[in-house]
Write a protein that holds these residues in place. Structure first.
Motif, PDB file in Angstrom:
ATOM      1  N   THR A   4      12.061  -8.326  55.520  1.00 31.28           N
ATOM      2  CA  THR A   4      12.795  -8.892  54.378  1.00 31.28           C
ATOM      3  C   THR A   4      14.282  -9.019  54.709  1.00 31.28           C
ATOM      4  OG1 THR A   4      11.215  -7.929  52.830  1.00 31.28           O
ATOM      5  CG2 THR A   4      13.356  -8.615  51.947  1.00 31.28           C
ATOM      6  N   ILE A   5      14.855  -7.958  55.256  1.00 30.15           N
ATOM      7  CA  ILE A   5      16.269  -8.010  55.654  1.00 30.15           C
ATOM      8  C   ILE A   5      16.468  -9.042  56.760  1.00 30.15           C
ATOM      9  CG2 ILE A   5      18.162  -6.695  56.677  1.00 30.15           C
ATOM     10  CD1 ILE A   5      17.596  -5.987  53.799  1.00 30.15           C
ATOM     11  N   GLY A   6      15.509  -9.136  57.692  1.00 33.41           N
ATOM     12  CA  GLY A   6      15.619 -10.120  58.763  1.00 33.41           C
ATOM     13  C   GLY A   6      15.669 -11.538  58.224  1.00 33.41           C
ATOM     14  N   ALA A   7      14.833 -11.850  57.226  1.00 36.45           N
ATOM     15  CA  ALA A   7      14.864 -13.189  56.625  1.00 36.45           C
ATOM     16  C   ALA A   7      16.210 -13.444  55.952  1.00 36.45           C
ATOM     17  CB  ALA A   7      13.726 -13.327  55.618  1.00 36.45           C
ATOM     18  N   LYS A   8      16.742 -12.418  55.303  1.00 33.52           N
ATOM     19  CA  LYS A   8      18.048 -12.547  54.657  1.00 33.52           C
ATOM     20  C   LYS A   8      19.144 -12.783  55.703  1.00 33.52           C
ATOM     21  CE  LYS A   8      21.156  -9.993  51.559  1.00 33.52           C
ATOM     22  NZ  LYS A   8      21.293  -8.747  50.747  1.00 33.52           N
ATOM     23  N   LEU A   9      19.097 -12.029  56.799  1.00 35.22           N
ATOM     24  CA  LEU A   9      20.087 -12.205  57.871  1.00 35.22           C
ATOM     25  C   LEU A   9      19.972 -13.590  58.506  1.00 35.22           C
ATOM     26  CD1 LEU A   9      19.875  -8.715  59.626  1.00 35.22           C
ATOM     27  CD2 LEU A   9      21.577  -9.509  57.988  1.00 35.22           C
ATOM     28  N   LYS A  10      18.745 -14.089  58.628  1.00 38.34           N
ATOM     29  CA  LYS A  10      18.537 -15.418  59.215  1.00 38.34           C
ATOM     30  C   LYS A  10      19.203 -16.496  58.368  1.00 38.34           C
ATOM     31  CE  LYS A  10      14.885 -18.435  61.024  1.00 38.34           C
ATOM     32  NZ  LYS A  10      13.422 -18.553  61.250  1.00 38.34           N
ATOM     33  N   ALA A  11      19.053 -16.410  57.054  1.00 36.75           N
ATOM     34  CA  ALA A  11      19.685 -17.385  56.159  1.00 36.75           C
ATOM     35  C   ALA A  11      21.202 -17.279  56.223  1.00 36.75           C
ATOM     36  CB  ALA A  11      19.190 -17.168  54.729  1.00 36.75           C
ATOM     37  N   LEU A  12      21.725 -16.050  56.247  1.00 39.88           N
ATOM     38  CA  LEU A  12      23.170 -15.859  56.326  1.00 39.88           C
ATOM     39  C   LEU A  12      23.716 -16.393  57.648  1.00 39.88           C
ATOM     40  CD1 LEU A  12      23.581 -12.295  54.780  1.00 39.88           C
ATOM     41  CD2 LEU A  12      24.317 -14.464  53.799  1.00 39.88           C
ATOM     42  N   ALA A  13      23.000 -16.153  58.747  1.00 37.64           N
ATOM     43  CA  ALA A  13      23.458 -16.635  60.054  1.00 37.64           C
ATOM     44  C   ALA A  13      23.513 -18.152  60.076  1.00 37.64           C
ATOM     45  CB  ALA A  13      22.530 -16.115  61.155  1.00 37.64           C
ATOM     46  N   LEU A  60      22.564 -12.182  63.713  1.00 41.65           N
ATOM     47  CA  LEU A  60      22.979 -11.067  62.867  1.00 41.65           C
ATOM     48  C   LEU A  60      21.928  -9.963  63.020  1.00 41.65           C
ATOM     49  CD1 LEU A  60      24.022 -12.826  59.543  1.00 41.65           C
ATOM     50  CD2 LEU A  60      25.510 -11.540  61.040  1.00 41.65           C
ATOM     51  N   TYR A  61      22.361  -8.727  63.287  1.00 36.27           N
ATOM     52  CA  TYR A  61      21.370  -7.673  63.408  1.00 36.27           C
ATOM     53  C   TYR A  61      21.960  -6.328  62.976  1.00 36.27           C
ATOM     54  CZ  TYR A  61      23.531  -7.546  68.134  1.00 36.27           C
ATOM     55  OH  TYR A  61      24.391  -7.534  69.191  1.00 36.27           O
ATOM     56  N   VAL A  62      21.045  -5.429  62.606  1.00 35.02           N
ATOM     57  CA  VAL A  62      21.408  -4.101  62.097  1.00 35.02           C
ATOM     58  C   VAL A  62      20.872  -3.065  63.073  1.00 35.02           C
ATOM     59  CG1 VAL A  62      21.207  -2.493  60.179  1.00 35.02           C
ATOM     60  CG2 VAL A  62      21.307  -4.956  59.731  1.00 35.02           C
ATOM     61  N   ILE A  63      21.763  -2.175  63.523  1.00 34.67           N
ATOM     62  CA  ILE A  63      21.407  -1.147  64.503  1.00 34.67           C
ATOM     63  C   ILE A  63      21.459   0.215  63.828  1.00 34.67           C
ATOM     64  CG2 ILE A  63      21.982  -0.131  66.729  1.00 34.67           C
ATOM     65  CD1 ILE A  63      23.367  -2.712  67.467  1.00 34.67           C
ATOM     66  N   GLY A  64      20.438   1.035  64.063  1.00 37.78           N
ATOM     67  CA  GLY A  64      20.428   2.394  63.530  1.00 37.78           C
ATOM     68  C   GLY A  64      21.402   3.292  64.271  1.00 37.78           C
ATOM     69  N   ARG A  65      21.563   4.497  63.762  1.00 38.71           N
ATOM     70  CA  ARG A  65      22.529   5.405  64.380  1.00 38.71           C
ATOM     71  C   ARG A  65      22.137   5.801  65.802  1.00 38.71           C
ATOM     72  NH1 ARG A  65      22.271  10.559  60.580  1.00 38.71           N
ATOM     73  NH2 ARG A  65      22.097   8.898  59.012  1.00 38.71           N
ATOM     74  N   ASP A  66      20.851   5.617  66.157  1.00 36.05           N
ATOM     75  CA  ASP A  66      20.398   5.926  67.510  1.00 36.05           C
ATOM     76  C   ASP A  66      20.585   4.765  68.476  1.00 36.05           C
ATOM     77  OD1 ASP A  66      18.592   4.238  66.398  1.00 36.05           O
ATOM     78  OD2 ASP A  66      16.804   5.416  66.901  1.00 36.05           O
ATOM     79  N   GLY A  67      21.143   3.644  68.007  1.00 34.01           N
ATOM     80  CA  GLY A  67      21.387   2.498  68.866  1.00 34.01           C
ATOM     81  C   GLY A  67      20.253   1.496  68.917  1.00 34.01           C
ATOM     82  N   VAL A  68      19.141   1.734  68.218  1.00 32.11           N
ATOM     83  CA  VAL A  68      17.981   0.840  68.239  1.00 32.11           C
ATOM     84  C   VAL A  68      18.069  -0.125  67.064  1.00 32.11           C
ATOM     85  CG1 VAL A  68      15.469   0.706  68.121  1.00 32.11           C
ATOM     86  CG2 VAL A  68      16.575   2.571  69.373  1.00 32.11           C
ATOM     87  N   THR A  69      17.846  -1.409  67.336  1.00 36.87           N
ATOM     88  CA  THR A  69      17.920  -2.443  66.303  1.00 36.87           C
ATOM     89  C   THR A  69      16.731  -2.315  65.360  1.00 36.87           C
ATOM     90  OG1 THR A  69      19.005  -3.930  67.860  1.00 36.87           O
ATOM     91  CG2 THR A  69      18.069  -4.913  65.877  1.00 36.87           C
ATOM     92  N   VAL A  70      17.032  -2.298  64.040  1.00 41.19           N
ATOM     93  CA  VAL A  70      15.967  -2.163  63.038  1.00 41.19           C
ATOM     94  C   VAL A  70      15.693  -3.469  62.313  1.00 41.19           C
ATOM     95  CG1 VAL A  70      16.408   0.295  62.717  1.00 41.19           C
ATOM     96  CG2 VAL A  70      17.628  -1.374  61.301  1.00 41.19           C
ATOM     97  N   ALA A  71      16.642  -4.415  62.319  1.00 43.06           N
ATOM     98  CA  ALA A  71      16.442  -5.721  61.666  1.00 43.06           C
ATOM     99  C   ALA A  71      17.363  -6.722  62.343  1.00 43.06           C
ATOM    100  CB  ALA A  71      16.735  -5.647  60.174  1.00 43.06           C
ATOM    101  N   ALA A  72      16.886  -7.980  62.436  1.00 49.33           N
ATOM    102  CA  ALA A  72      17.683  -9.015  63.100  1.00 49.33           C
ATOM    103  C   ALA A  72      17.314 -10.373  62.530  1.00 49.33           C
ATOM    104  CB  ALA A  72      17.442  -9.001  64.615  1.00 49.33           C
ATOM    105  N   SER A  73      18.279 -11.311  62.619  1.00 50.46           N
ATOM    106  CA  SER A  73      18.020 -12.654  62.110  1.00 50.46           C
ATOM    107  C   SER A  73      17.003 -13.391  62.976  1.00 50.46           C
ATOM    108  CB  SER A  73      19.332 -13.440  62.060  1.00 50.46           C
ATOM    109  OG  SER A  73      19.908 -13.541  63.346  1.00 50.46           O
ATOM    110  N   ASN A  74      16.804 -12.952  64.218  1.00 50.09           N
ATOM    111  CA  ASN A  74      15.794 -13.583  65.089  1.00 50.09           C
ATOM    112  C   ASN A  74      14.515 -12.740  65.152  1.00 50.09           C
ATOM    113  OD1 ASN A  74      16.687 -11.417  66.557  1.00 50.09           O
ATOM    114  ND2 ASN A  74      17.210 -12.565  68.406  1.00 50.09           N
ATOM    115  N   PHE A  75      14.189 -12.071  64.011  1.00 48.57           N
ATOM    116  CA  PHE A  75      13.036 -11.168  63.993  1.00 48.57           C
ATOM    117  C   PHE A  75      11.733 -11.892  64.319  1.00 48.57           C
ATOM    118  CE2 PHE A  75      13.170 -13.144  59.905  1.00 48.57           C
ATOM    119  CZ  PHE A  75      11.856 -13.225  59.469  1.00 48.57           C
ATOM    120  N   ASP A  76      11.673 -13.204  63.994  1.00 44.62           N
ATOM    121  CA  ASP A  76      10.426 -13.938  64.213  1.00 44.62           C
ATOM    122  C   ASP A  76      10.446 -14.756  65.493  1.00 44.62           C
ATOM    123  OD1 ASP A  76      12.412 -15.599  63.373  1.00 44.62           O
ATOM    124  OD2 ASP A  76      11.212 -16.657  61.859  1.00 44.62           O
TER     125      ASP A  76
END
Length: 602
Positions: A98-107, A115-131
């Motif tokens: 869901t966040i990935g779709a939102k980031l894709k539209a914003l990008a 556009l992507y979101v990285i957790g505190r461990d450095g691993v990406t949890v959501a991205a605009s290119n999720f699909d």
């Protein structure tokens, strides 16, 4: 006869030698004049090119700084998004998509690469290119400096190659803070392709270099990652850019004696007029350089200088020959030259007077423009007064009716001999009279011309004044008015009357948007952030159409049937004069939001 005899006495060989010597001297003089003309033409051309480069630099810089600022703001806004915070607090696949779709539209809207979101461990949890096949989701970017800097300081800034796409871009990151500390990082990758395309279309060569002197963004892709000077530590530079084994070759630019830059082209070289300066706070350490092609302009200037010089030499030679052949007409010639000089002086004097008159006219025109701008603002205030006149009349009629009632009561009480009650009625009449004075005083204050200088103004007082002017219309419209005050007194540097004019314009527009609605609401909120105070005026009307939003602050653009499209233009101009801005805010729901930002009073 004496002159002829003297000439005859000179041997022919000596005359030939004298003539040859004079010819040689003349050729040397002509050659020197032509060389000087060539140098002069070159100096003139270089000066003009330097001025053009200096003028082009701010425009190119504005395009780059504007794009970076937009992408930085996008990252900062996403870092405050509640959905992003919730995902980082409790990651799950459904929320990530869901966040990935939102980031894709914003990008897509912002022109961002990813556009992507990285957790505190450095691993990406959501991205605009999720699909996409090369999705960033699940990738570990803890090694990236934009991640570590954002986690440590709140923001990150890095230019480098993508680990997946291998395309260069600018990475802008913003930390997401949770209740237990940093929860992760929001990253925007901007490839700056549109900025570089605009530079290329300008016909100039433009590039931005970092603090180490490495070319990053450029209108010439073959210059990317070239160096302006030898690097003291190439390994450290590679590590900072994280470009792997990509070559860092020297930029093929050299300086010449005229201050121009030369670069190889084909079998020769081409010259450029340079201008350079820092990009600004949005890109720390970056410098922007604009190179304007110089060869054609220099060649044209040199040709013109040589042409004028040769023409002048030919004219001088013709005059000399004419003087030699017509010695007997020297006086007449001198008289003609005197007349020519007088005519030239007369024309110079006339032209000087014309230029002086033109300058006076231009100054007068600028003064008229300033007066017209003030008149337009005054007309806007008077127009607003005309619109709210009925409401104000209603506000005045009520106190007048009360005065009549108190006066009648006082007369009856006086006849009855109740002096104390008469005094109470007269006191009530005085208080109602003061209320009428406050209403008319607000109208007079709002209608008179605003003072040009700004001073400390309490924003809440200006809002109270605007609400007082519109009290009748607000009550008759049935609109629910809510008001949120910031912490502490918000004092801005402004003109009270000009500030009230902006607020009245915004409230008038909101009331117009809610006309005919039974559930109309207007919210006024004041917030202070650092040295800036923000005033938000929001309504739940039909909102601003996307096709109108881009031209909303242009003259004569309006969505009202009887509007002129000048209220917002004038309000925005007043805000700029006060050192602030007026913009359309993020609606985030039905209706429209306008945000006025002003500097705090010192």
């Amino acid at each position: 006869m004496t002159l002829i005899a003297a000439r005859s006495a000179v041997p022919p060989q000596q005359r030939r030698l004298t003539l040859a010597a004079l010819l040689a001297v003349a050729l040397v003089v002509v050659a020197g004049i032509l060389v000087s003309a060539e140098r002069y033409g070159r100096r003139v051309a270089v000066g003009a090119l330097d001025a053009r480069a200096a003028a082009a630099l701010p425009l190119a810089n504005a395009a780059l700084a504007g794009e970076i600022s937009k992408q930085q703001l996008l990252a900062a806004v996403l870092a405050e998004d509640s959905d992003v915070r919730a995902l980082l607090a409790t990651p799950d696949a459904a929320s990530a998509r869901t966040i990935g779709a939102k980031l894709k539209a914003l990008a897509a809207d912002a022109g961002s690469s990813v556009l992507y979101v990285i957790g505190r461990d450095g691993v990406t949890v959501a991205a605009s290119n999720f699909d996409a096949p090369d999705s960033f989701v699940g990738s570990d970017y803890a090694f990236r400096s934009y991640f570590s800097h954002a986690m440590a300081t709140g923001r990150g800034f890095q230019y480098g190659l993508g680990t997946v796409s291998r395309r260069p871009g600018l990475y802008l990151s913003h930390r997401v803070d949770g209740p237990d500390g940093p929860a992760g990082v929001v990253v925007v990758k901007a490839e700056l392709g549109r900025v570089e395309a605009n530079w290329h279309d300008s016909g100039y060569t433009v590039f931005a270099s970092d603090g180490a002197g490495v070319v990053l963004a450029t209108s010439r892709p073959d210059w990317r990652f070239a160096t302006l000077a030898p690097l003291p530590d190439e390994d450290a530079t590679r590590a900072a850019l994280q470009i792997g084994d990509l070559p860092l070759r020297p930029l093929p630019l050299r300086s010449d004696s005229d201050g121009l830059m030369t670069a190889p082209a084909g079998g020769g070289t081409v010259s450029f007029a340079p201008a350079s300066g820092p990009v600004g706070e949005v890109a720390p350490g970056w410098r922007l350089t604009v190179l304007i092609p110089a060869d054609a302009a220099i060649a044209a200037s040199v040709r013109l200088a040589l042409f004028v010089t040769i023409a002048a030499l030919l004219l001088a030679a013709g005059i000399g020959v004419a003087i030699e052949r017509r010695r007997r007409s020297v006086r007449r010639r001198q008289l003609a030259l005197s007349q020519m000089n007088a005519e030239l002086e007369r024309r110079v004097a006339e032209r000087t007077a014309a230029l002086a008159a033109e300058m006076e006219g231009r100054e007068a025109a600028e003064g008229r423009v300033r007066r017209l701008r003030d008149e337009l603002a005054q007309a806007n205030r008077l127009s607003i007064l005309g619109q709210i006149a009925a409401g104000v009349a209603h506000e005045v009629n009520q106190p007048l009716a009360a005065i009549r009632t108190y006066a009648d009561n006082a007369a009856r009480l006086l006849d009855a001999g109740k002096g104390e009650s008469v005094r109470d009625n007269l006191g009530a009449i005085a208080r109602v009279t003061e209320r009428i004075g406050e209403i008319t005083g607000s109208l007079r204050s709002f209608a008179r011309r605003a003072a040009g200088s700004a001073g400390p103004v309490a924003l809440d007082d200006a809002i109270d004044g605007a609400l007082s002017l519109l009290a009748g219309r607000i009550r008759d419209s049935g609109v629910v008015m809510t008001r949120t005050r910031g912490e502490g007194a918000a004092v801005v540097s402004a003109s009270r009357i000009r500030l009230e004019q902006i607020i009245v314009n915004l409230l008038q527009n909101a009331l117009d948007a809610l006309k005919g609605r039974s559930d109309g609401r207007i919210a006024i909120a004041v917030e202070r952030a650092g040295d800036t105070v923000s005033l938000r005026v929001a309504d739940n009307g039909s909102g601003i159409a996307p096709e109108v939003a881009d031209t909303l602050f242009m003259p004569f653009i309006t969505t009202k049937e009887a509007g002129l499209g000048l209220g917002l233009v004038i309000s925005a101009e007043i805000a700029r004069e006060l050192g602030g801005t007026l913009r359309l805010g993020d609606q985030g729901g039905p209706g429209a939001v306008f945000v006025l930002e002003l500097p705090c009073a010192p």
